[in-house]
Design an enzyme around this catalytic site. Structure first.
Site, mmCIF file in Angstrom:
data_model
loop_
_atom_site.group_PDB
_atom_site.id
_atom_site.type_symbol
_atom_site.label_atom_id
_atom_site.label_comp_id
_atom_site.label_asym_id
_atom_site.label_seq_id
_atom_site.Cartn_x
_atom_site.Cartn_y
_atom_site.Cartn_z
ATOM 1 N N LYS A 75 3.979 49.276 -41.307
ATOM 2 C CA LYS A 75 5.477 49.736 -40.832
ATOM 3 C C LYS A 75 6.456 50.050 -41.673
ATOM 4 O O LYS A 75 7.373 50.800 -41.503
ATOM 5 C CB LYS A 75 5.885 48.818 -39.632
ATOM 6 N N SER A 100 10.678 42.795 -31.549
ATOM 7 C CA SER A 100 10.666 41.437 -31.937
ATOM 8 C C SER A 100 9.386 41.404 -33.024
ATOM 9 O O SER A 100 8.964 40.230 -33.436
ATOM 10 C CB SER A 100 10.314 40.398 -30.892
ATOM 11 N N GLU A 226 -8.740 50.346 -30.032
ATOM 12 C CA GLU A 226 -7.645 49.438 -29.165
ATOM 13 C C GLU A 226 -8.379 48.078 -28.630
ATOM 14 O O GLU A 226 -9.577 47.838 -28.718
ATOM 15 C CB GLU A 226 -7.695 50.253 -27.915
ATOM 16 N N GLY A 230 -6.625 46.616 -23.148
ATOM 17 C CA GLY A 230 -5.412 47.662 -23.248
ATOM 18 C C GLY A 230 -5.816 48.914 -23.538
ATOM 19 O O GLY A 230 -5.447 49.429 -24.614
ATOM 20 N N ASP A 232 -5.372 52.010 -22.818
ATOM 21 C CA ASP A 232 -4.421 53.184 -22.225
ATOM 22 C C ASP A 232 -4.851 54.486 -22.964
ATOM 23 O O ASP A 232 -5.090 55.570 -22.690
ATOM 24 C CB ASP A 232 -3.210 53.046 -22.295
ATOM 25 N N SER A 326 -4.271 46.747 -40.932
ATOM 26 C CA SER A 326 -2.957 47.322 -40.718
ATOM 27 C C SER A 326 -1.875 46.470 -40.827
ATOM 28 O O SER A 326 -0.632 46.548 -41.312
ATOM 29 C CB SER A 326 -2.837 47.985 -39.404
#
Ligand SMILES: *Cc1c(COP(=O)(O)O)cnc(C)c1O
Length: 342
Positions: A75, A100, A226, A230, A232, A326
């Protein structure tokens, strides 16, 4: 802790797939520009091999270690690239993010390095370690009550009142381009791999990886991964539109997103071979493997891609397979419990 991180990417409104998004989609040139901005600032993280993993599976694995990136996750790349791209007036006024998790730390650190002030909107019951890390990087923390206050409304009000620029965690062209530099480095160093496995939350890392793959390894089969709870993204790929799900319960707290982004989805859709899922149990097995065999601390979300790649090994025997690890930010007590438990 999981519930808090889930809030990072869940938004109250399901996204409508905007046609005008097409005009704002980043391209490979944007990834190259991001790489130039990050040169000498972000770590060029190592790509590690494992004789054990290869011998077990007959696959040649290339692990891109973003758990060893600054602040402990990829990130940093997107956050730094997005803030570095702001104009002088925006930089003077500062940036704001709500998170958070890893995005908060990434924004706080990137802003400090660029001499920009950062405001981070965090729930008042966020874990002490995460608050301390964010504050330690110089971020100004604004608290809100998760149960009574609307985080997005608060963030928007602060942005308006203080003239701050909001940097979202994944659905932003410069964030996506920055995240794409990890796969760019992997392909630069090891050539066009046969397959690449990438974890998937809101899709910033996967969309950025697609941009790099399309340019440098068009034949490489790119997979998004994923948590089972979850899926999606998998549903969205099948349906051809962004599907929104309730906040999933999973150990992979960085992938508790409820939907893909308006910018990330079209990029993912045009190139990704498939989106697959793994169980929490597979994540824990992968965490143990990295700790024991490779001496690497990888957080549960960081193990998504590896768990799927190990599962798919039979299909890739004799081939070269990239795996993006990651991140490595995990509460030590939770980590000890997970890897010690069997
Ligand atoms: C944010 C995050 C993800 C998910 O990334 P997206 O760009 O939202 O898909 C995965 N792993 C870690 C460690 C993260 O911090």
């Amino acid at each position: 802790m999981a519930a808090l991180d889930a809030a990072d990417s869940a938004s109250a409104q399901p996204p409508t797939f905007a046609v005008e998004a097409a005009g704002r989609l980043p391209d490979y040139d944007a990834v190259r520009r991001a790489a130039a901005r990050l040169d000498g600032v972000a770590h060029r993280t190592p790509v590690l091999r494992s004789a054990t993993a290869d011998a077990r599976s007959g696959v040649q694995f290339f692990f891109k270690c973003e758990n060893l990136q600054r602040m402990g996750a990829f990130k940093f790349r997107g956050a730094y690239n997005a803030i570095a791209a702001l104009d002088d007036a925006q930089r003077r006024n500062g940036v704001i993010a709500f998170s958070s998790g890893n995005h908060a730390q990434a924004i706080a650190l990137a802003a400090r390095l660029l001499g920009v002030s950062a405001t981070i909107v965090m729930p008042s019951d966020a874990p002490a370690a995460k608050r301390a890390a964010t504050a330690g990087y110089g971020g100004e923390i604004v608290e809100y009550d998760r149960f009574s206050e609307d985080r997005e409304a608060l963030t928007k009000r602060l942005a308006r009142e203080r003239g701050l620029t909001l940097i979202p965690p994944y659905d932003h062209p410069d964030v996506i381009a920055g995240q794409g530099t990890a796969a760019l480095e992997l392909f630069e160093e090891h050539g066009p791999l046969d397959a690449l496995f990438v974890c998937l939350g809101g899709g910033g890392l996967l969309a950025g990886s697609v941009l790099a793959a399309e340019a440098l390894a068009p034949g490489c089969a790119v997979y998004g991964v994923e948590p089972q709870a979850g899926n999606d993204g998998q549903q969205s790929l099948r349906a051809g539109r962004i599907v929104t799900i309730p906040v999933p319960k999973t150990l992979a707290d960085g992938a508790m997103t409820t939907h893909l982004g308006e910018l990330t989805f079209p990029i993912i859709r045009r190139h990704v071979r498939d989106i697959v899922t793994v169980s929490d149990e597979q994540l824990v097995d992968a965490m143990r493997f990295f700790a024991e065999r490779m001496k690497l601390v990888v957080e549960p979300t960081g193990c998504l891609a590896a768990a799927a790649a190990f599962e798919a090994a039979a299909e890739w025997r004799g081939r070269r397979v990239g795996v993006l690890l990651s991140g490595g930010n995990v509460d030590l007590a939770a980590y000890a419990r997970l890897i010690g438990g069997g």
